[in-house]
Motif scaffolding. Sequence first.
Motif, mmCIF file in Angstrom:
data_model
loop_
_atom_site.group_PDB
_atom_site.id
_atom_site.type_symbol
_atom_site.label_atom_id
_atom_site.label_comp_id
_atom_site.label_asym_id
_atom_site.label_seq_id
_atom_site.Cartn_x
_atom_site.Cartn_y
_atom_site.Cartn_z
ATOM 1 N N TYR A 52 4.114 37.543 43.674
ATOM 2 C CA TYR A 52 4.985 37.967 44.773
ATOM 3 C C TYR A 52 6.406 37.428 44.637
ATOM 4 O O TYR A 52 7.234 37.640 45.501
ATOM 5 N N GLY A 53 6.708 36.761 43.534
ATOM 6 C CA GLY A 53 8.035 36.165 43.329
ATOM 7 C C GLY A 53 8.649 36.629 42.028
ATOM 8 O O GLY A 53 8.682 37.827 41.735
ATOM 9 N N THR A 54 9.110 35.679 41.225
ATOM 10 C CA THR A 54 9.834 36.012 39.987
ATOM 11 C C THR A 54 8.972 36.781 38.987
ATOM 12 O O THR A 54 9.506 37.541 38.184
ATOM 13 N N LEU A 55 7.665 36.601 39.033
ATOM 14 C CA LEU A 55 6.795 37.297 38.088
ATOM 15 C C LEU A 55 6.657 38.789 38.383
ATOM 16 O O LEU A 55 6.030 39.518 37.621
ATOM 17 N N ARG A 56 7.272 39.270 39.434
ATOM 18 C CA ARG A 56 7.314 40.717 39.691
ATOM 19 C C ARG A 56 8.245 41.411 38.698
ATOM 20 O O ARG A 56 8.175 42.620 38.530
ATOM 21 N N TYR A 57 9.101 40.655 38.033
ATOM 22 C CA TYR A 57 10.112 41.231 37.155
ATOM 23 C C TYR A 57 9.650 41.190 35.695
ATOM 24 O O TYR A 57 9.316 40.124 35.166
ATOM 25 N N ALA A 58 9.659 42.366 35.058
ATOM 26 C CA ALA A 58 9.161 42.496 33.679
ATOM 27 C C ALA A 58 9.823 41.524 32.699
ATOM 28 O O ALA A 58 9.119 40.924 31.880
ATOM 29 N N PRO A 59 11.152 41.315 32.735
ATOM 30 C CA PRO A 59 11.738 40.366 31.779
ATOM 31 C C PRO A 59 11.188 38.947 31.928
ATOM 32 O O PRO A 59 11.010 38.244 30.927
ATOM 33 N N VAL A 60 10.878 38.542 33.131
ATOM 34 C CA VAL A 60 10.308 37.206 33.346
ATOM 35 C C VAL A 60 8.905 37.150 32.750
ATOM 36 O O VAL A 60 8.545 36.185 32.068
ATOM 37 N N ARG A 61 8.109 38.199 32.980
ATOM 38 C CA ARG A 61 6.760 38.220 32.407
ATOM 39 C C ARG A 61 6.818 38.196 30.877
ATOM 40 O O ARG A 61 6.008 37.528 30.237
ATOM 41 N N TRP A 62 7.773 38.898 30.281
ATOM 42 C CA TRP A 62 7.936 38.871 28.829
ATOM 43 C C TRP A 62 8.216 37.452 28.352
ATOM 44 O O TRP A 62 7.646 36.996 27.358
ATOM 45 N N LEU A 63 9.100 36.767 29.047
ATOM 46 C CA LEU A 63 9.427 35.393 28.655
ATOM 47 C C LEU A 63 8.251 34.446 28.842
ATOM 48 O O LEU A 63 8.038 33.537 28.044
ATOM 49 N N VAL A 64 7.487 34.639 29.902
ATOM 50 C CA VAL A 64 6.409 33.701 30.228
ATOM 51 C C VAL A 64 5.168 33.925 29.377
ATOM 52 O O VAL A 64 4.618 32.984 28.818
#
Length: 142
Positions: A52-64
Amino acid sequence: MMTLRRLGLLSLCLAPFAIAAWFWLTWLSPWTYERPDSLPAIAHGEHRLFVYGTLRYAPVRWLVYGRSGDPQPVELNGYQRQGLDLVPTEEDSVEGLMLTVDEEELARLDRYERLGIRYYREEITLSNGQRAWVYRRLSSSD
């Protein structure tokens, strides 16, 4: 004068790399997080996770965890987002995404969220009836 201008230009060019290095060191580096021994091992197989936070954004998921995945929009009923946490309520709901990840990706997500230090993982039921993990903030007394 020309040297100052070049120095300024060099600073602008290096700024994105400095930000990326800080992000990696702070949130992704294996050297800045040690999983607490008190946490149970992660089960093998697929895991569902409500974000429900920053992980909603695809670029963040790619980095993580190395991919954007195939997130599904979903709601969590009975909660309200309050800052970096979810607070139980009777009438509210929180919009987010459901991710499906494997145990290695879940371990990377645990590291990103600082499981056992900043957050804990709790299993909840989403509005679509599926069970999923969600990260909740540890209280200052935990």
